[in-house]
Design a protein around this motif. Sequence first.
Motif, short mmCIF file in Angstrom:
data_model
loop_
_atom_site.label_atom_id
_atom_site.label_comp_id
_atom_site.label_asym_id
_atom_site.label_seq_id
_atom_site.Cartn_x
_atom_site.Cartn_y
_atom_site.Cartn_z
N VAL A 25 0.90 -1.24 -0.06
CA VAL A 25 0.07 0.06 0.06
C VAL A 25 0.89 1.33 0.08
O VAL A 25 0.58 2.06 -0.71
CB VAL A 25 -1.02 0.12 1.05
N ALA A 26 1.99 1.15 0.63
CA ALA A 26 2.93 2.24 0.87
C ALA A 26 3.48 2.80 -0.64
O ALA A 26 3.78 3.68 -0.91
CB ALA A 26 3.92 2.28 2.09
N SER A 27 3.67 1.43 -1.23
CA SER A 27 4.37 1.60 -2.59
C SER A 27 3.70 2.43 -3.67
O SER A 27 3.95 2.89 -4.54
CB SER A 27 4.84 0.42 -3.18
N LEU A 28 2.35 2.22 -3.20
CA LEU A 28 1.24 2.68 -4.24
C LEU A 28 0.88 3.99 -3.98
O LEU A 28 0.25 4.77 -4.83
CB LEU A 28 -0.09 1.79 -4.32
N PRO A 30 2.36 6.95 -3.88
CA PRO A 30 2.46 8.30 -4.54
C PRO A 30 1.53 8.39 -5.94
O PRO A 30 1.06 9.56 -6.22
CB PRO A 30 4.09 8.03 -5.39
N MET A 31 1.21 7.26 -6.42
CA MET A 31 0.03 7.26 -7.25
C MET A 31 -1.12 7.54 -6.85
O MET A 31 -1.78 8.37 -7.41
CB MET A 31 -0.03 5.81 -8.26
N VAL A 32 -1.82 6.96 -5.82
CA VAL A 32 -2.76 7.33 -5.14
C VAL A 32 -3.08 8.65 -4.91
O VAL A 32 -4.01 9.23 -4.79
CB VAL A 32 -3.09 6.17 -3.90
N GLY A 33 -1.68 9.33 -4.42
CA GLY A 33 -1.96 10.86 -3.87
C GLY A 33 -2.13 11.73 -4.93
O GLY A 33 -2.75 13.06 -4.51
N ARG A 34 -2.08 11.58 -6.36
CA ARG A 34 -2.52 12.27 -7.21
C ARG A 34 -4.02 12.18 -7.35
O ARG A 34 -4.44 13.01 -8.25
CB ARG A 34 -1.80 11.90 -8.45
N TRP A 35 -4.95 11.36 -7.00
CA TRP A 35 -6.15 10.95 -6.94
C TRP A 35 -7.09 12.10 -6.18
O TRP A 35 -6.57 12.47 -5.11
CB TRP A 35 -6.71 9.65 -6.44
N HIS A 36 -8.30 12.36 -6.57
CA HIS A 36 -9.38 12.95 -5.94
C HIS A 36 -9.39 12.28 -4.51
O HIS A 36 -9.25 11.12 -4.44
CB HIS A 36 -10.70 13.01 -6.55
N TRP A 37 -9.75 13.21 -3.57
CA TRP A 37 -9.57 12.77 -2.02
C TRP A 37 -10.75 11.63 -1.90
O TRP A 37 -10.58 10.84 -0.95
CB TRP A 37 -9.92 13.79 -1.12
N VAL A 38 -11.94 11.58 -2.47
CA VAL A 38 -12.74 10.66 -2.55
C VAL A 38 -12.47 9.25 -2.95
O VAL A 38 -12.59 8.19 -2.13
CB VAL A 38 -14.00 11.09 -3.24
N GLN A 40 -9.37 8.53 -2.90
CA GLN A 40 -8.30 8.01 -1.89
C GLN A 40 -8.90 7.41 -0.94
O GLN A 40 -8.57 6.38 -0.41
CB GLN A 40 -7.38 9.34 -1.58
N LEU A 41 -9.80 7.93 -0.45
CA LEU A 41 -10.56 7.34 0.71
C LEU A 41 -11.11 6.06 0.40
O LEU A 41 -11.06 5.02 1.57
CB LEU A 41 -12.06 8.41 1.08
N LEU A 42 -11.86 5.89 -0.63
CA LEU A 42 -12.29 4.54 -1.05
C LEU A 42 -11.20 3.58 -1.24
O LEU A 42 -11.32 2.32 -0.91
CB LEU A 42 -13.15 4.76 -2.31
N PHE A 43 -10.00 4.02 -1.87
CA PHE A 43 -8.86 2.88 -1.97
C PHE A 43 -8.27 2.56 -0.53
O PHE A 43 -8.22 1.40 -0.51
CB PHE A 43 -7.90 3.85 -2.98
N TYR A 44 -8.20 3.44 0.33
CA TYR A 44 -7.62 3.23 1.57
C TYR A 44 -8.67 2.39 2.63
O TYR A 44 -8.30 1.41 3.05
CB TYR A 44 -7.08 4.19 2.31
N LEU A 45 -9.96 2.46 2.18
CA LEU A 45 -10.88 1.78 2.90
C LEU A 45 -10.60 0.21 2.65
O LEU A 45 -10.87 -0.56 3.25
CB LEU A 45 -12.19 2.27 2.86
N VAL A 46 -10.82 0.33 1.27
CA VAL A 46 -10.66 -1.17 0.85
C VAL A 46 -9.62 -1.90 0.77
O VAL A 46 -9.55 -2.87 1.39
CB VAL A 46 -10.95 -1.17 -1.02
#
Length: 68
Positions: A25-28, A30-38, A40-46
Amino acid sequence: MTPSWRKPAGIFAILALILFWCGLVASLSPMVGRWHWVAQLLFYLVMGMIWIAPLKPLLQWMETGRWR
């Protein structure tokens, strides 16, 4: 009742799973950080819930010695 080696091995496996998953998850991030906050929220919840899936068979093996 003699102690089983499965519990210490299972605990080690759980810790290894957590370390692996955190690294993935940490390696992903930088890519996820460029996404919209919603998104990002869904990604980290899943991702925060997916790592739990392998725990049920592992915990069952620790208790019974069988995977199923």
